[in-house]
Design an enzyme around this catalytic site. Structure first.
Site, PDB file in Angstrom:
ATOM      1  CD  GLU A 145      52.200  24.496 -22.929  1.00  0.00           C
ATOM      2  OE1 GLU A 145      52.510  24.932 -23.881  1.00  0.00           O
ATOM      3  OE2 GLU A 145      51.563  24.914 -21.689  1.00  0.00           O
ATOM      4  CB  CYS A 150      41.663  47.419 -15.492  1.00  0.00           C
ATOM      5  SG  CYS A 150      42.957  47.203 -16.609  1.00  0.00           S
ATOM      6  CB  CYS A 164      41.376  42.421 -13.483  1.00  0.00           C
ATOM      7  SG  CYS A 164      43.234  41.933 -13.343  1.00  0.00           S
ATOM      8  CB  CYS A 203      47.465  46.149 -11.891  1.00  0.00           C
ATOM      9  SG  CYS A 203      48.465  46.644 -13.527  1.00  0.00           S
TER      10      CYS A 203
END
Length: 368
Positions: free
Chosen positions: A51, A213, A216, A222
């Site tokens: 991280e 998209c 997706c 969305c």
DNA sequence: AATACGGGGCC
DNA sequence: GGCCCAGTATT
């Protein structure tokens, strides 16, 4: 007691929507998750290292650094007892070197205050240097499945689109909305998996320039997609104004050694080693080189004779860009100026491997 | 709220 | 060349 909190700019989705969203996301993630080195273990130390490295740094850049780093320092204790210069050496080229120093310091704090075990307590994690709200949430959720939200580049973009929020995401109102969304979307269990799935979707499907998209899993949920706004959200950041400048770096040789300086504390590349650099006007070449000899004499006490120009490097740095011209100098007389506040050393080229260098310094060292 | 902090990926 | 990237700390 009542606290007046600014209302969110738009409403958050309801519980039924969130359940559908999580289900579709996790189903997709089970199939599409990349096999990344830091996903092969939930050791909080490894999650932590990944991280920190991933802050403002792309996955493909981090992978080789992560593998080398955890091989060299497999545990918190190993990192804590390492020399800082060795830690920085493994960080060379990754940028934001403060991350490495702070992680080294945090490892020592964990040894002293937590017996070398990475803490599970939220406030204890947040108290470690270099760990902010995002990184604490990421470590606690991924390593321990703590119910902690995360918000970072990928999920900012994802949430902005899903919610069709077209305000500036980094302003306080946008942050309030997006952090609230990040918290509301969390499940009860397997929080780490969900947080990673959010980032993976933002990274691989809900991409910046070319959102996929059609591929997706949450397309039907969305709002930006429904309104045909997916390519306009999020709004592009205002671009910073760059300052352009020229510098000269000099390889000064004497008896098989080259001269290195240590960058001063508080500035860029603090504490890293580098070849002496001098700001120059971008004027004509002969005058520049004459000035350079004088600069070196004043700053180091050395009289040098310049050889040829080795190369010109352009490199982009935050807020300014440098064109670096590299000269070769032969030291004729003089000694290092004791009164100068920057530590300097003559080093054999073979020794350079032991010193953490700035990125351009490392490139130059290959010429030495 | 704005700024410093890096370097490389990718179009 | 420009934009962006699994942010944090400081002012």
């Amino acid at each position: 007691m009542s606290r007046e909190s600014t209302p969110l700019p738009i409403a958050l989705p309801d519980a039924a929507w969130r359940a559908r969203f999580r289900r579709a996301l996790l189903r997709w993630y089970a199939r599409a998750a990349r096999d990344l080195p830091w996903r092969r273990s939930r050791d909080p130390y490894r999650v932590w290292v990944s991280e920190i490295m991933l802050q403002q740094t792309q996955v493909t850049t981090v992978e080789p650094y992560f593998n080398r780093f955890v091989r060299a320092f497999p545990t918190v204790k190993a990192l804590a007892r390492a020399d800082e210069s060795r830690v920085l050496r493994l960080w060379e080229g990754l940028g934001y070197y403060r991350r490495a120093r702070q992680m080294h310091q945090a490892a020592q704090a964990i040894v002293e205050q937590h017996a070398g075990r990475f803490p599970r307590d939220r406030d204890a994690v947040r108290a470690l240097p270099g760990i902010g709200r995002y990184t604490a949430g990421a470590i606690l959720s991924i390593a321990f499945d703590a119910r902690e939200p995360i918000l970072e580049a990928n999920t900012i973009r994802l949430f902005c689109r899903v919610l069709a929020y077209d305000g500036p995401p980094h302003a306080s109102q946008g942050q309030a909305l997006l952090w609230a969304m990040a918290e509301r979307v969390l499940p009860r269990r397997e929080v780490g998996r969900l947080n990673q799935a959010l980032m993976e979707l933002g990274s691989e499907v809900c991409r910046n320039r070319t959102p996929q998209c059609d591929a997706c899993p949450v397309e039907a949920l969305c709002e930006a997609r429904r309104r045909g706004l997916e390519s306009q959200i999020p709004r592009p950041k205002p671009k910073p104004v760059f300052e352009y400048r020229h510098e000269a770096a000099v390889l000064i040789r004497r008896r098989g050694c080259v001269l290195l300086i240590q960058r001063p504390e508080g500035g860029r590349w603090a504490g890293l080693w580098d070849f002496p650099r001098y700001a120059l006007d971008a004027e004509d070449d002969t005058r520049r080189r004459a000035e350079l000899v004088e600069h070196v004499r004043r700053q180091t006490g050395l009289t040098i004779e310049l050889g040829s120009r080795l190369k010109t490097i352009r490199h982009g740095v935050t807020r300014y860009r440098i064109t670096l011209e590299c000269y070769e100098g032969r030291c004729l007389s003089g000694r290092l100026n004791r009164g100068h506040n920057r530590p300097m050393r003559w080093l054999h080229p073979a020794e350079l491997d032991d010193y953490p260098l700035s990125t351009t310094g490392r490139k130059l060292s290959r010429l030495a």
